[in-house]
Design an enzyme around this catalytic site. Structure first.
Site, PDB file in Angstrom:
ATOM      1  N   ASN A 104       0.838  -1.198   0.000  1.00  0.00           N
ATOM      2  CA  ASN A 104       0.000   0.000   0.000  1.00  0.00           C
ATOM      3  C   ASN A 104       0.875   1.250   0.000  1.00  0.00           C
ATOM      4  OD1 ASN A 104      -2.038  -1.856   0.260  1.00  0.00           O
ATOM      5  ND2 ASN A 104      -2.249  -1.587   2.476  1.00  0.00           N
ATOM      6  N   ASP A 106      -0.523   4.244   0.824  1.00  0.00           N
ATOM      7  CA  ASP A 106      -1.342   5.254   1.508  1.00  0.00           C
ATOM      8  C   ASP A 106      -0.719   5.810   2.788  1.00  0.00           C
ATOM      9  OD1 ASP A 106      -3.598   2.518   2.400  1.00  0.00           O
ATOM     10  OD2 ASP A 106      -1.819   3.207   3.465  1.00  0.00           O
ATOM     11  N   HIS A 121       5.995  -0.632  -2.606  1.00  0.00           N
ATOM     12  CA  HIS A 121       5.640   0.130  -3.816  1.00  0.00           C
ATOM     13  C   HIS A 121       5.743   1.621  -3.572  1.00  0.00           C
ATOM     14  CE1 HIS A 121       3.100  -3.612  -5.103  1.00  0.00           C
ATOM     15  NE2 HIS A 121       4.379  -3.768  -5.363  1.00  0.00           N
ATOM     16  N   CYS A 154       8.080  20.228 -11.583  1.00  0.00           N
ATOM     17  CA  CYS A 154       9.308  20.074 -10.784  1.00  0.00           C
ATOM     18  C   CYS A 154       9.844  21.474 -10.452  1.00  0.00           C
ATOM     19  CB  CYS A 154      10.343  19.295 -11.595  1.00  0.00           C
ATOM     20  SG  CYS A 154      11.967  19.237 -10.803  1.00  0.00           S
ATOM     21  N   THR A 194      -4.324  -9.103   0.632  1.00  0.00           N
ATOM     22  CA  THR A 194      -3.782  -8.919  -0.720  1.00  0.00           C
ATOM     23  C   THR A 194      -4.244 -10.057  -1.616  1.00  0.00           C
ATOM     24  OG1 THR A 194      -1.790  -8.709  -2.095  1.00  0.00           O
ATOM     25  CG2 THR A 194      -1.581 -10.039  -0.076  1.00  0.00           C
ATOM     26  N   SER A 195      -4.510  -9.695  -2.885  1.00  0.00           N
ATOM     27  CA  SER A 195      -4.991 -10.684  -3.865  1.00  0.00           C
ATOM     28  C   SER A 195      -3.841 -11.575  -4.341  1.00  0.00           C
ATOM     29  CB  SER A 195      -5.603  -9.950  -5.067  1.00  0.00           C
ATOM     30  OG  SER A 195      -4.624  -9.074  -5.642  1.00  0.00           O
ATOM     31  N   ASN A 219      -7.489 -13.108   4.324  1.00  0.00           N
ATOM     32  CA  ASN A 219      -7.995 -12.360   3.175  1.00  0.00           C
ATOM     33  C   ASN A 219      -9.487 -12.617   3.022  1.00  0.00           C
ATOM     34  OD1 ASN A 219      -6.991 -10.559   1.014  1.00  0.00           O
ATOM     35  ND2 ASN A 219      -7.936 -12.118  -0.303  1.00  0.00           N
ATOM     36  N   GLU A 221     -11.088 -13.288   0.441  1.00  0.00           N
ATOM     37  CA  GLU A 221     -11.375 -14.387  -0.503  1.00  0.00           C
ATOM     38  C   GLU A 221     -10.103 -15.198  -0.720  1.00  0.00           C
ATOM     39  OE1 GLU A 221     -12.436 -12.051  -3.907  1.00  0.00           O
ATOM     40  OE2 GLU A 221     -10.430 -11.172  -3.983  1.00  0.00           O
TER      41      GLU A 221
END
Ligand code: BV8
Ligand code: ZN
Length: 258
Positions: A104, A106, A121, A154, A194-195, A219, A221
Site C-alpha cells: 500500500n 497510503d 511500492h 518540478c 492482498t490478492s 484475506n 477471498e
C-alpha cells in the site's frame, strides 16, 4: 462463522514466535475507506487501476494519471488507520523481530505508529521529477492536498513531476527488495489483505515457506497462494486481527510485555 481452529493455530504460532513478518495489501486499508485495486471499488471514472498505474499511461496522459492520484490523495487524507493497522502497529512493538512489508502507498501503517515498515511500492505522498533532473533529489515528500496544479511541476527544472510510487513494469528499488527478502526468514509470515496477483510481492509468502516460516493468509477471498500456505483464513482483516490480538493478550507469554 470464523474458523475457530484456524484462529487457535494462529494464536499458538504467534505465541511461540520470536520473528514475525507481515505482508499487507489494499484489503488492510479497505475498512479505512481506501478503495482496493481489483474489487468493484477498484474502478475510477471507468478506468481500471492497472491501466493507469504504468509509466506508459503517464507518458501518454499525465493529466489523467495525475487526476487519479489527486483524487486518491484527497480521499486518503481523510481516512484514518483502522483496527487492522492498529493491531499490526502494536505487534511491531511487541515482537522482538518484526517487519511489515506493505504494497500500500497510503501511509496508513506509518500513521498508526508501526515500526520497521518496508514500503514495497513506495508512497503516494512522495513525488519525483519525471525527467530525473540533476538538481532534484531522487524523491521527496509532498503532502499538499489538493495540489494546486495538475500535473504538478518540478521546482528544479519546471518539467513534470510524477507520483513517487512503483508502477507496473517498474522495478522495486534494490535495497527495498533486499530488505524484504531478508525478512522472510522468520518464524511466522502473515499475508493480509492482498490478492497475491502482483509480483514480486506475491512471491514473498512462498519464499517465506521455503525458508521454513509458518505461513498464514488472512484475506476476504481465496487467492492463488491460499492452497500453498500453512493456514488460509477467509475473513476481514480488521475483525480477524483484532480477534487474534485479543486472544494473544490472554496468553501468559504474550500478555506480560504487551
Ligand atoms: C516488476 C502502483 C520487473 C502503486 C501497483 C507484464 C508486463 C510488465 C510487468 C509484468 C507483466 N506481467 C507480470 C508483470 C510483473 C508485474 C505484475 O505482477 N503484474 C500483475 C498485474 C500480473 N509486476 C510489476 O510490474 C512489478 N515490477 O515486476 O518489475 C522489473 C525489474 C527490473 C526492472 C524493470 C522491471 C511492480 C509492481 C508494482 C505494482 N504497483 N500500483 C499505486 O498507485 O498504488 S499495482 C497495485 O497492485 C498496488 O500497488 C497494490 O499494492 C498491488 C497489489 O494489489 P493488492 O494490494 O493485493 O490489492 P487488490 O485490490 O488486488 O486485492 C485486495 C485484496 O484484499 C482482495 O483479495 C480482497 O478480497 C481483499 N480484501 C478486501 N477487503 C478486505 C480484504 N481482505 C481482508 N480484509 C478486508 N477488509
Ligand atoms: Zn526536475
Amino acid at each position: 462463522m470464523l474458523d475457530a481452529t484456524a484462529i487457535d493455530r494462529i494464536v499458538d504460532e504467534l505465541t511461540k514466535a520470536r520473528s514475525v513478518t507481515v505482508l499487507t495489501g489494499a484489503g488492510v486499508s479497505a475498512a479505512s475507506g481506501v478503495p482496493t485495486f481489483r474489487g468493484a471499488a477498484g474502478l475510477w471514472k471507468s478506468h481500471r487501476a492497472e491501466s493507469l498505474a504504468t509509466p506508459e499511461a503517464f507518458a501518454r496522459n499525465p493529466q489523467l494519471v495525475w487526476e487519479w492520484y489527486q483524487w486518491r490523495r484527497q480521499l486518503i487524507a481523510d481516512c484514518e488507520p483502522n483496527p487492522a493497522h492498529r493491531v499490526l502497529a502494536s505487534w511491531s512493538r511487541r515482537f522482538e523481530d518484526f517487519t511489515l512489508i506493505t504494497q500500500n502507498v497510503d501511509g496508513l501503517h506509518e500513521r498508526a505508529g508501526t515500526r520497521n515498515v518496508i514500503r514495497f511500492h513506495e508512497s503516494i505522498w512522495e513525488v519525483q521529477c519525471w525527467s530525473g533532473c540533476q538538481r532534484s533529489p531522487d524523491r521527496w515528500l509532498n503532502e499538499v492536498v489538493p495540489l494546486s496544479e495538475i500535473p504538478p511541476r518540478c521546482p528544479h527544472c519546471a518539467g513534470l513531476l510524477r507520483p513517487g510510487v512503483v508502477w507496473l513494469g517498474e522495478g522495486i528499488r534494490p535495497h527495498v527488495l533486499e530488505r524484504a527478502l531478508a525478512s522472510v526468514s522468520c518464524d511466522v509470515f502473515l499475508s493480509v489483505g492482498t490478492s497475491s496477483l502482483v509480483y514480486p510481492a506475491a512471491a514473498l509468502s512462498n519464499a517465506a515457506k521455503s525458508s521454513g516460516a509458518t505461513t498464514i493468509e488472512i484475506n476476504l477471498e481465496a487467492t492463488p497462494v491460499s492452497s500453498q500456505l500453512d493456514i488460509a483464513l477467509e475473513g476481514a482483516a480488521e475483525t480477524i486481527l483484532k480477534q487474534i490480538d485479543d486472544r494473544l493478550h490472554n496468553t501468559a507469554a504474550f500478555g506480560k510485555d504487551a
